[in-house]
Write a protein that holds these residues in place. Sequence first.
Motif, mmCIF file in Angstrom:
data_model
loop_
_atom_site.group_PDB
_atom_site.id
_atom_site.type_symbol
_atom_site.label_atom_id
_atom_site.label_comp_id
_atom_site.label_asym_id
_atom_site.label_seq_id
_atom_site.Cartn_x
_atom_site.Cartn_y
_atom_site.Cartn_z
ATOM 1 N N SER A 71 0.840 -1.198 0.000
ATOM 2 C CA SER A 71 0.000 0.000 0.000
ATOM 3 C C SER A 71 0.872 1.245 0.000
ATOM 4 O O SER A 71 1.900 1.301 0.679
ATOM 5 C CB SER A 71 -0.918 0.009 1.227
ATOM 6 O OG SER A 71 -1.634 1.231 1.312
ATOM 7 N N THR A 102 -1.822 6.470 -2.036
ATOM 8 C CA THR A 102 -2.962 6.652 -2.950
ATOM 9 C C THR A 102 -3.533 5.358 -3.498
ATOM 10 O O THR A 102 -4.618 5.377 -4.074
ATOM 11 C CB THR A 102 -2.547 7.541 -4.153
ATOM 12 O OG1 THR A 102 -1.480 6.897 -4.875
ATOM 13 C CG2 THR A 102 -2.094 8.911 -3.685
ATOM 14 N N HIS A 103 -2.856 4.239 -3.341
ATOM 15 C CA HIS A 103 -3.384 3.013 -3.928
ATOM 16 C C HIS A 103 -2.879 1.772 -3.201
ATOM 17 O O HIS A 103 -1.866 1.807 -2.498
ATOM 18 C CB HIS A 103 -3.024 2.918 -5.424
ATOM 19 C CG HIS A 103 -1.550 2.877 -5.689
ATOM 20 N ND1 HIS A 103 -0.804 4.006 -5.926
ATOM 21 C CD2 HIS A 103 -0.672 1.838 -5.753
ATOM 22 C CE1 HIS A 103 0.457 3.674 -6.124
ATOM 23 N NE2 HIS A 103 0.568 2.368 -6.021
ATOM 24 N N ASP A 117 -10.733 -6.352 -5.529
ATOM 25 C CA ASP A 117 -11.011 -4.943 -5.302
ATOM 26 C C ASP A 117 -11.079 -4.694 -3.804
ATOM 27 O O ASP A 117 -12.094 -4.963 -3.164
ATOM 28 C CB ASP A 117 -12.332 -4.550 -5.974
ATOM 29 C CG ASP A 117 -12.603 -3.057 -5.870
ATOM 30 O OD1 ASP A 117 -11.641 -2.305 -5.619
ATOM 31 O OD2 ASP A 117 -13.763 -2.644 -6.021
ATOM 32 N N ARG A 153 -2.073 -2.377 -4.072
ATOM 33 C CA ARG A 153 -1.868 -3.323 -5.166
ATOM 34 C C ARG A 153 -1.744 -4.746 -4.607
ATOM 35 O O ARG A 153 -1.044 -4.977 -3.619
ATOM 36 C CB ARG A 153 -0.608 -2.981 -5.964
ATOM 37 C CG ARG A 153 -0.690 -1.663 -6.717
ATOM 38 C CD ARG A 153 -1.588 -1.784 -7.932
ATOM 39 N NE ARG A 153 -1.590 -0.555 -8.714
ATOM 40 C CZ ARG A 153 -2.453 0.450 -8.576
ATOM 41 N NH1 ARG A 153 -3.399 0.350 -7.645
ATOM 42 N NH2 ARG A 153 -2.384 1.522 -9.332
ATOM 43 N N LYS A 159 -8.175 2.614 -0.125
ATOM 44 C CA LYS A 159 -7.111 3.093 -1.005
ATOM 45 C C LYS A 159 -5.768 3.162 -0.290
ATOM 46 O O LYS A 159 -4.735 3.320 -0.929
ATOM 47 C CB LYS A 159 -7.466 4.479 -1.547
ATOM 48 C CG LYS A 159 -8.659 4.492 -2.479
ATOM 49 C CD LYS A 159 -8.885 5.883 -3.030
ATOM 50 C CE LYS A 159 -10.063 5.906 -4.005
ATOM 51 N NZ LYS A 159 -10.306 7.262 -4.538
ATOM 52 N N ARG A 160 -5.792 3.061 1.007
ATOM 53 C CA ARG A 160 -4.572 3.233 1.793
ATOM 54 C C ARG A 160 -4.676 2.367 3.037
ATOM 55 O O ARG A 160 -5.674 2.409 3.745
ATOM 56 C CB ARG A 160 -4.428 4.703 2.188
ATOM 57 C CG ARG A 160 -3.174 5.063 2.947
ATOM 58 C CD ARG A 160 -3.199 6.563 3.206
ATOM 59 N NE ARG A 160 -1.980 7.030 3.819
ATOM 60 C CZ ARG A 160 -1.771 7.044 5.135
ATOM 61 N NH1 ARG A 160 -2.706 6.617 5.961
ATOM 62 N NH2 ARG A 160 -0.633 7.505 5.622
#
Length: 688
Positions: free
Chosen positions: A401, A404-405, A426, A407, A430-431
Amino acid sequence: MSSYTIHDVKFYNPEPRSVTCMSHEPVTKKLAIVRNDNSIEIWNITSTPFVECTIAGCTENSVESILWIGSRLFSTGLHGAVVEYDLTTLRAKYSIMVIGGAAWCMDVNPEKSRLAVGTEDGYINTFAVQEEKLIYERIFDKQKGRILCIKWDKTGEMLYTGSTDTVRVWSAVSGHAIHKMTTFRSNNKKETIIWCLVVTNDNVIVTGDSQGFLCFWDPHMGVMIESHESHAADILAIALSHDENVMYCAGVDPIVKTFGKLKQKYSDRSQWVKGIERRLHIHDVRALVESKGKLYSAGVDGYLTVSSYPPKVIVKYPPLFQPPCVAICPKSRCILLRYLNFLELWRLNPNTKHDSLESSSASMLDALDDTPIKLLRLETKGGENIISYAINKDSKTIVYSTDTHVRVFNFDVVEGDVQLSRNDTDLPMKRIQKLLFSPNGKLLVTVNNDGDGNTVTLFKVDKKSLRKIGSFQTTNESISNVGLVCFSPDSKYLALADLEQRIAVYFIGKVVDPESLQAQTLPKYEYPPTAMAVQKKTLNLIVVYSDHTIVEYNIPNAKFTIISDNLRKNLKKQWFARQYPIINIMFDPHEEDIIIMQDESCIYVVEKISEPEQKKPKLAMCKKGKFTGKTSSPASWQTNYGFRIIKKYKHLVSLNWLNDKELVMVEVNPTSLTKNLPPTLKQKFFGV
């Protein structure tokens, strides 16, 4: 102890990160340190200093000055804004722009009600400090040249600024300059830059400049009182002791010099006299802070140095990432190394050499017979700094992490070919601040601090996807700002420790509705924990606090063990005087009464004894295969109390089990942290 194979990994070489500025909060005893990647480390210095949390940096941000106002943290920089940080979510709370371009410095008045900021274009901006935000007040008269340092006086009615060739005294009421004091130039064609400035209780201005002069100014008369040519180059930092009788200064010339305040015999005036010199750093010193007799210094080399005199004590904390920065994958024999904005995955080859933590005839560590293989280098999107990361025990699922994103990747090696693919899961955030896979590899836990508690989310790990099971919210009464997370070896218990010295344990085995989970809380201790782990057979939770107190708590019985009381009562003063915090705890898989702990320089082996003898134990040290100390033999201290210290390392980052017979030890070579630094000031010394 039994004999084990030990893999000594020495190829972990994170880039050194220099320190640009720092600020100390005397009430909460927190130290904010800014690195050159614009990240901010919050150190807790109530006992043994350790990194409590880290605010990730980004290329768009800039931090030239940082400041505590009570428990609130502010910064300003080249983006021309004042930023307040949320120390719960560890990100910027809001920002407010200043007039006059880039901002170089700031200070708060003694009442903590007004904030002053100095800018590139020569403007002073003032803000009213409200409970939840800053309110812009006014702008002062424009001066020629940038303002590089700024301080309020002790009454809050005047401001002092330093710039090129000039020290100015300002009225905080009218916004006009009262005095303009010009500095001395040794070369008429070369400007003198005032880099730093402090103010004493009797309102004497002390400045450090680019010529190496420490100057004292009278702000009422607008004249220089005295000056000392203390350094061979620029003075970048000045600090006053808490009683203001000692002054410290350093800079491009890294020698930290002290000046003592002496009262003149036939006058009421005091004079500053040069005292001792200490070479604490090899590169530029950019920040100095004094707290209760201890001097905290940092600069280009990135080390935080804590020193005191007398007695002479120097402790250096290396510029490494907040633990953990190494993850072990037992099933695939891999290790994951964390860097600033990328991850590296290495595979360890089998090793035939065996050794023991208590071996006295051979070296404790042996190099690998075969060279490890680098399988993967995974870089973040846009080069963002990594906040948290995790890898499953078979190394087939990697999660990281940034600010901002998030993965998620699937990784595998098929017939010698590396295969990396993006996981389509999903994640609902976001963090993520904390990421952790369970020991059995079937669960992924994420922890986010959101102000009203912590959101803990559970995911079930499938072969190529993550499925959300549910989440639960901790309350501020049980636990608020999570700092440590660990699983029990059977993956049924999850232990959380926050920054308010609270620890809660949740039973997550066979969980159906995570929202119905109840916390089992430990009694609150006066110091924060730095490491914790759960033993496999007994399910005892071992916690080590920053003052090196060790406790053992049995989770099923919800009470402290007898061993816990013995550990606290029988450990010697030498143990509590250790200068580095414990960062890792693990257990001998074959002998459940043995606890292994690790800090930056040592490995400690503790053998639990339920009924130690009344005789006070002695700390025994194992160094280069020989036992030292007042004990006559290993048997003597082992009977009294099983405590051994293995001292061999410089920067020991990680020590973990690869399996029941193999250990992985990761060290950082100190030369790798200094070899890429810029050249230092060349000075001629006697005999060199």
